[in-house]
Design a protein around this motif. Structure first.
Motif, mmCIF file in Angstrom:
data_model
loop_
_atom_site.group_PDB
_atom_site.id
_atom_site.type_symbol
_atom_site.label_atom_id
_atom_site.label_comp_id
_atom_site.label_asym_id
_atom_site.label_seq_id
_atom_site.Cartn_x
_atom_site.Cartn_y
_atom_site.Cartn_z
ATOM 1 N N ARG A 70 1.015 -1.825 -0.271
ATOM 2 C CA ARG A 70 -0.215 0.031 -0.004
ATOM 3 C C ARG A 70 0.769 1.323 -0.240
ATOM 4 N NH1 ARG A 70 -4.558 -0.024 3.933
ATOM 5 N NH2 ARG A 70 -2.975 -1.139 4.837
ATOM 6 N N PRO A 71 0.429 2.317 -0.245
ATOM 7 C CA PRO A 71 1.493 3.252 -0.576
ATOM 8 C C PRO A 71 1.341 4.758 0.764
ATOM 9 C CG PRO A 71 -0.821 3.855 -2.241
ATOM 10 C CD PRO A 71 -0.552 2.634 -1.752
ATOM 11 N N LEU A 72 2.833 4.571 0.819
ATOM 12 C CA LEU A 72 2.548 5.439 1.617
ATOM 13 C C LEU A 72 1.338 6.754 1.996
ATOM 14 C CD1 LEU A 72 6.197 6.280 1.726
ATOM 15 C CD2 LEU A 72 5.249 4.343 3.315
ATOM 16 N N ALA A 73 0.785 6.747 3.443
ATOM 17 C CA ALA A 73 -0.284 7.964 4.322
ATOM 18 C C ALA A 73 0.112 8.723 4.995
ATOM 19 C CB ALA A 73 -1.110 7.062 4.293
ATOM 20 N N GLY A 74 -0.044 10.124 5.007
ATOM 21 C CA GLY A 74 -0.066 10.942 5.283
ATOM 22 C C GLY A 74 0.876 12.031 4.998
ATOM 23 N N PRO A 75 1.524 13.416 6.213
ATOM 24 C CA PRO A 75 1.681 14.050 5.514
ATOM 25 C C PRO A 75 3.358 13.929 4.409
ATOM 26 C CG PRO A 75 2.306 14.136 8.125
ATOM 27 C CD PRO A 75 1.308 13.373 7.547
ATOM 28 N N THR A 76 3.858 15.030 3.853
ATOM 29 C CA THR A 76 4.962 14.399 3.572
ATOM 30 C C THR A 76 5.934 15.470 4.641
ATOM 31 O OG1 THR A 76 5.318 16.670 2.698
ATOM 32 C CG2 THR A 76 4.440 15.004 1.360
ATOM 33 N N ASN A 77 7.455 15.030 4.635
ATOM 34 C CA ASN A 77 8.263 14.643 5.300
ATOM 35 C C ASN A 77 9.003 16.457 4.678
ATOM 36 O OD1 ASN A 77 10.505 15.470 7.026
ATOM 37 N ND2 ASN A 77 11.384 13.258 6.560
ATOM 38 N N PRO A 78 9.285 17.272 5.561
ATOM 39 C CA PRO A 78 9.686 18.624 5.085
ATOM 40 C C PRO A 78 10.763 18.672 5.101
ATOM 41 C CG PRO A 78 8.753 19.327 7.046
ATOM 42 C CD PRO A 78 8.237 17.672 7.248
ATOM 43 N N PHE A 79 11.581 17.741 5.548
ATOM 44 C CA PHE A 79 12.885 17.478 5.762
ATOM 45 C C PHE A 79 13.654 16.391 4.861
ATOM 46 C CE2 PHE A 79 11.362 18.639 9.981
ATOM 47 C CZ PHE A 79 12.228 20.173 9.620
#
Length: 170
Positions: A70-79
């Motif tokens: 399954r693709p990753l879920a959640g916010p993107t990592n700004p770093f």
């Protein structure tokens, strides 16, 4: 607070009997209920999905493939670095299936003659254009060695002369 004081009134009353709560005008409160065990989820544990993190190297239980893919879920990592599409520090490496013989043939042809077959398209030659024209794009196995370039064996020498005999290995 006054209710607690009245509840703990002394027993030295005049009649010695207990007075009902209605006469005293007090409302007796219930004792606080103590729960030793917390609320427990009663859902079926068969529907529970434990998804390991992306950095997990070892999974200690069976996770369905559909959950792992399954693709990753959640916010993107700004770093996260800007290296989108890179799988190594300097770029992107693709896996390519090739036999050892084919690879060694291509490598040796390139090392000796300066050209080889493009591994992505078998019809295209890359490298030194002069050598491609000279040898017609042949690989190292197809080019016959020139007998004049082969080293000749040195003479063994005379075995009766101690310093001049080089033996059968000469």
């Amino acid at each position: 607070m006054s209710q607690l004081v009245v509840q703990y009134d002394s027993d030295s009353g005049s009649d010695g009997g207990e007075r009902p709560a209605a006469e005293t005008g007090l409302v007796l409160s219930k004792k606080p209920r103590v729960e030793a065990a917390p609320d427990v989820n009663t859902e079926d544990l068969g529907t529970f999905r434990f998804l390991p993190s992306v950095s997990t190297r070892e999974i200690t239980h069976n996770v369905p493939y559909a959950d792992l893919a399954r693709p990753l879920a959640g916010p993107t990592n700004p770093f996260q670095s800007e290296a989108v599409g890179k799988n190594i520090l300097t770029g992107f490496v693709e896996e390519h299936a090739m036999s050892d013989l084919t690879f060694s043939t291509m490598e040796r042809t390139y090392m000796n003659y300066g050209y080889t077959v493009n591994p992505n398209s078998q019809n295209e030659l890359i490298g030194n254009a002069e050598k491609i024209a000279q040898y017609g794009g042949a690989t190292i196995h197809e080019i016959k060695a020139d007998p004049s370039t082969k080293r000749k064996r040195k003479p063994k020498g005379d075995p009766s002369v101690v310093g001049g005999y080089k033996g059968p290995w000469a």
